[in-house]
Design a protein around this motif. Sequence first.
Motif, mmCIF file in Angstrom:
data_model
loop_
_atom_site.group_PDB
_atom_site.id
_atom_site.type_symbol
_atom_site.label_atom_id
_atom_site.label_comp_id
_atom_site.label_asym_id
_atom_site.label_seq_id
_atom_site.Cartn_x
_atom_site.Cartn_y
_atom_site.Cartn_z
ATOM 1 N N ALA A 109 49.566 -8.418 71.593
ATOM 2 C CA ALA A 109 50.129 -8.816 72.890
ATOM 3 C C ALA A 109 49.013 -9.210 73.862
ATOM 4 O O ALA A 109 49.113 -10.230 74.557
ATOM 5 N N VAL A 110 47.940 -8.421 73.896
ATOM 6 C CA VAL A 110 46.818 -8.719 74.779
ATOM 7 C C VAL A 110 46.107 -9.993 74.320
ATOM 8 O O VAL A 110 45.774 -10.868 75.126
ATOM 9 N N TYR A 111 45.901 -10.115 73.015
ATOM 10 C CA TYR A 111 45.253 -11.290 72.433
ATOM 11 C C TYR A 111 46.044 -12.559 72.745
ATOM 12 O O TYR A 111 45.493 -13.562 73.207
ATOM 13 N N ALA A 112 47.353 -12.525 72.528
ATOM 14 C CA ALA A 112 48.204 -13.694 72.766
ATOM 15 C C ALA A 112 48.273 -14.023 74.261
ATOM 16 O O ALA A 112 48.286 -15.204 74.640
ATOM 17 N N THR A 119 48.027 -7.360 90.285
ATOM 18 C CA THR A 119 46.982 -6.385 90.611
ATOM 19 C C THR A 119 47.210 -5.091 89.830
ATOM 20 O O THR A 119 46.272 -4.506 89.271
ATOM 21 N N ARG A 120 48.463 -4.640 89.772
ATOM 22 C CA ARG A 120 48.805 -3.431 89.016
ATOM 23 C C ARG A 120 48.530 -3.643 87.524
ATOM 24 O O ARG A 120 47.925 -2.799 86.862
ATOM 25 N N LEU A 121 48.941 -4.786 87.003
ATOM 26 C CA LEU A 121 48.729 -5.091 85.589
ATOM 27 C C LEU A 121 47.241 -5.140 85.259
ATOM 28 O O LEU A 121 46.797 -4.595 84.249
ATOM 29 N N ARG A 122 46.463 -5.764 86.130
ATOM 30 C CA ARG A 122 45.019 -5.832 85.920
ATOM 31 C C ARG A 122 44.417 -4.431 85.863
ATOM 32 O O ARG A 122 43.601 -4.126 85.002
ATOM 33 N N ALA A 123 44.845 -3.560 86.781
ATOM 34 C CA ALA A 123 44.337 -2.184 86.805
ATOM 35 C C ALA A 123 44.673 -1.460 85.503
ATOM 36 O O ALA A 123 43.844 -0.717 84.963
ATOM 37 N N GLU A 124 45.866 -1.681 84.985
ATOM 38 C CA GLU A 124 46.256 -1.043 83.719
ATOM 39 C C GLU A 124 45.420 -1.573 82.562
ATOM 40 O O GLU A 124 45.006 -0.807 81.684
ATOM 41 N N ILE A 125 45.160 -2.862 82.544
ATOM 42 C CA ILE A 125 44.358 -3.446 81.464
ATOM 43 C C ILE A 125 42.919 -2.943 81.544
ATOM 44 O O ILE A 125 42.311 -2.624 80.519
ATOM 45 N N LEU A 129 42.861 0.517 80.234
ATOM 46 C CA LEU A 129 42.945 0.468 78.773
ATOM 47 C C LEU A 129 41.584 0.131 78.173
ATOM 48 O O LEU A 129 41.122 0.793 77.244
ATOM 49 N N ARG A 130 40.917 -0.891 78.726
ATOM 50 C CA ARG A 130 39.590 -1.279 78.232
ATOM 51 C C ARG A 130 38.613 -0.115 78.333
ATOM 52 O O ARG A 130 37.880 0.184 77.389
ATOM 53 N N GLU A 131 38.610 0.559 79.488
ATOM 54 C CA GLU A 131 37.679 1.664 79.679
ATOM 55 C C GLU A 131 37.965 2.816 78.726
ATOM 56 O O GLU A 131 37.041 3.412 78.162
ATOM 57 N N LYS A 182 35.413 4.077 75.852
ATOM 58 C CA LYS A 182 35.031 5.490 75.808
ATOM 59 C C LYS A 182 35.313 6.077 74.425
ATOM 60 O O LYS A 182 34.488 6.776 73.852
ATOM 61 N N SER A 183 36.472 5.785 73.869
ATOM 62 C CA SER A 183 36.815 6.339 72.560
ATOM 63 C C SER A 183 35.958 5.736 71.456
ATOM 64 O O SER A 183 35.670 6.408 70.474
ATOM 65 N N GLY A 184 35.515 4.492 71.650
ATOM 66 C CA GLY A 184 34.662 3.843 70.666
ATOM 67 C C GLY A 184 33.279 4.438 70.582
ATOM 68 O O GLY A 184 32.588 4.297 69.582
ATOM 69 N N THR A 185 32.861 5.158 71.617
ATOM 70 C CA THR A 185 31.533 5.775 71.612
ATOM 71 C C THR A 185 31.516 7.119 70.901
ATOM 72 O O THR A 185 30.473 7.697 70.685
#
Length: 155
Positions: free
Chosen positions: A22-25, A135-141, A144-146, A150-153
């Motif tokens: 969904a994010v990719y598309a 703005t809300r959607l951007r904050a959620e994305i 998610l990225r953060e 964090k989990s990838g480390t």
Amino acid sequence: MHSVPEMTNAGSVEFDDFICFAVYAAGHALNRVYKPLLDTLGLTYPQYLAMVALWEQDAQTVGGLGEKLFLESSTLTPLLKRLESAGYIRRERSTEDERVVVIRLSAAGIRLKEKAVGIPGCIVEASGRDAADLTRLRAEIVALREALNKSGTHG
């Protein structure tokens, strides 16, 4: 580390449930909206992002700009060379440390901002959402990225 497939509905492995797709598309759809707008400026999307970052704060180091854009110097340097060839920026060695390259807007780069000022509004309009919702959607994305970073480390 979790062994559950990436999904939005617990227990489901259906393609339409994958948030990554969904994010990719959505990213591709955004790029399709941006492309004709940026073509009028003669910029690619990554070049536009670099210019936006420089319009926000001129005289950034290559390293600092790369961190802001999440780009490695091997990707950023050719992009900056093209912007310099187009006359929008200047790359200069720092007077304090020759190893550091500082990116500065040229007069043409500063003027380009005037031509680009309407682009964000076009994106809001194309989305069919209001600015507060985006703005809300951007904050959620971003959250998610953060969380993913964090989990990838912890692998």
